[in-house]
Design a protein around this motif. Structure first.
Motif, PDB file in Angstrom:
ATOM      1  N   ALA A  96       0.827  -1.210   0.000  1.00 32.64           N
ATOM      2  CA  ALA A  96       0.000   0.000   0.000  1.00 32.64           C
ATOM      3  C   ALA A  96       0.863   1.263   0.000  1.00 32.64           C
ATOM      4  O   ALA A  96       0.531   2.246  -0.663  1.00 32.64           O
ATOM      5  CB  ALA A  96      -0.929   0.006   1.208  1.00 32.64           C
ATOM      6  N   ILE A  97       1.965   1.224   0.718  1.00 31.55           N
ATOM      7  CA  ILE A  97       2.865   2.387   0.746  1.00 31.55           C
ATOM      8  C   ILE A  97       3.464   2.605  -0.638  1.00 31.55           C
ATOM      9  O   ILE A  97       3.513   3.727  -1.148  1.00 31.55           O
ATOM     10  CB  ILE A  97       3.970   2.202   1.803  1.00 31.55           C
ATOM     11  CG1 ILE A  97       3.349   2.221   3.197  1.00 31.55           C
ATOM     12  CG2 ILE A  97       5.043   3.277   1.676  1.00 31.55           C
ATOM     13  CD1 ILE A  97       4.299   1.831   4.296  1.00 31.55           C
ATOM     14  N   ALA A  98       3.912   1.513  -1.264  1.00 31.24           N
ATOM     15  CA  ALA A  98       4.484   1.620  -2.608  1.00 31.24           C
ATOM     16  C   ALA A  98       3.456   2.171  -3.587  1.00 31.24           C
ATOM     17  O   ALA A  98       3.765   3.052  -4.398  1.00 31.24           O
ATOM     18  CB  ALA A  98       4.997   0.255  -3.058  1.00 31.24           C
ATOM     19  N   LYS A  99       2.233   1.667  -3.514  1.00 27.38           N
ATOM     20  CA  LYS A  99       1.179   2.149  -4.405  1.00 27.38           C
ATOM     21  C   LYS A  99       0.902   3.634  -4.168  1.00 27.38           C
ATOM     22  O   LYS A  99       0.751   4.410  -5.109  1.00 27.38           O
ATOM     23  CB  LYS A  99      -0.093   1.335  -4.193  1.00 27.38           C
ATOM     24  CG  LYS A  99      -1.214   1.699  -5.131  1.00 27.38           C
ATOM     25  CD  LYS A  99      -2.421   0.812  -4.908  1.00 27.38           C
ATOM     26  CE  LYS A  99      -3.564   1.234  -5.821  1.00 27.38           C
ATOM     27  NZ  LYS A  99      -4.760   0.423  -5.601  1.00 27.38           N
ATOM     28  N   SER A 118       9.834  -2.883  -3.852  1.00 26.80           N
ATOM     29  CA  SER A 118      11.241  -3.041  -3.458  1.00 26.80           C
ATOM     30  C   SER A 118      11.873  -1.690  -3.122  1.00 26.80           C
ATOM     31  O   SER A 118      12.840  -1.612  -2.363  1.00 26.80           O
ATOM     32  CB  SER A 118      12.044  -3.721  -4.568  1.00 26.80           C
ATOM     33  OG  SER A 118      11.996  -2.942  -5.753  1.00 26.80           O
ATOM     34  N   GLN A 119      11.350  -0.597  -3.666  1.00 26.27           N
ATOM     35  CA  GLN A 119      11.863   0.738  -3.358  1.00 26.27           C
ATOM     36  C   GLN A 119      11.276   1.275  -2.058  1.00 26.27           C
ATOM     37  O   GLN A 119      11.837   2.177  -1.460  1.00 26.27           O
ATOM     38  CB  GLN A 119      11.535   1.715  -4.484  1.00 26.27           C
ATOM     39  CG  GLN A 119      12.271   1.439  -5.758  1.00 26.27           C
ATOM     40  CD  GLN A 119      11.812   2.379  -6.851  1.00 26.27           C
ATOM     41  OE1 GLN A 119      10.648   2.349  -7.242  1.00 26.27           O
ATOM     42  NE2 GLN A 119      12.721   3.210  -7.319  1.00 26.27           N
ATOM     43  N   SER A 120      10.139   0.748  -1.616  1.00 29.31           N
ATOM     44  CA  SER A 120       9.466   1.309  -0.443  1.00 29.31           C
ATOM     45  C   SER A 120      10.223   1.043   0.848  1.00 29.31           C
ATOM     46  O   SER A 120       9.917   1.629   1.869  1.00 29.31           O
ATOM     47  CB  SER A 120       8.037   0.768  -0.327  1.00 29.31           C
ATOM     48  OG  SER A 120       8.050  -0.628  -0.101  1.00 29.31           O
ATOM     49  N   ILE A 121      11.241   0.172   0.830  1.00 27.09           N
ATOM     50  CA  ILE A 121      12.036  -0.068   2.033  1.00 27.09           C
ATOM     51  C   ILE A 121      12.731   1.223   2.490  1.00 27.09           C
ATOM     52  O   ILE A 121      13.056   1.390   3.644  1.00 27.09           O
ATOM     53  CB  ILE A 121      13.049  -1.212   1.799  1.00 27.09           C
ATOM     54  CG1 ILE A 121      13.591  -1.721   3.130  1.00 27.09           C
ATOM     55  CG2 ILE A 121      14.184  -0.780   0.886  1.00 27.09           C
ATOM     56  CD1 ILE A 121      14.275  -3.043   3.057  1.00 27.09           C
ATOM     57  N   LEU A 122      12.923   2.165   1.579  1.00 28.62           N
ATOM     58  CA  LEU A 122      13.514   3.446   1.950  1.00 28.62           C
ATOM     59  C   LEU A 122      12.648   4.233   2.909  1.00 28.62           C
ATOM     60  O   LEU A 122      13.135   5.089   3.632  1.00 28.62           O
ATOM     61  CB  LEU A 122      13.772   4.281   0.682  1.00 28.62           C
ATOM     62  CG  LEU A 122      14.715   3.686  -0.339  1.00 28.62           C
ATOM     63  CD1 LEU A 122      14.726   4.534  -1.603  1.00 28.62           C
ATOM     64  CD2 LEU A 122      16.110   3.541   0.240  1.00 28.62           C
TER      65      LEU A 122
END
Length: 64
Positions: A48-51, A58-62
């Motif tokens: 949900a954060i990535a969306k 894979s980028q949302s880990i930042l």
């Protein structure tokens, strides 16, 4: 978030040596401290954060 009082008798020696002093705002008489407690939710739903940010999961880990 809530305010509370905590009694910390281990500070009495420091108070007696005048390293700390009762100010009536943070430290009350009898080594009672006024504190603020807060809870932070550490669970993140990465898809949900990535969306939301329009990025790959894979980028949302930042953000976590």
């Amino acid at each position: 978030m809530t305010q509370a009082h905590i009694n910390m008798p281990e500070l009495q020696d420091t108070l007696d040596k005048a390293c700390l002093q009762v100010n009536g705002k943070i430290m009350k008489p009898g080594v009672n401290l006024v504190i603020v407690k807060a809870v932070v939710e550490l669970v993140w739903y990465l898809p949900a954060i990535a969306k939301h940010f329009g990025i790959a999961e894979s980028q949302s880990i930042l953000f976590g």
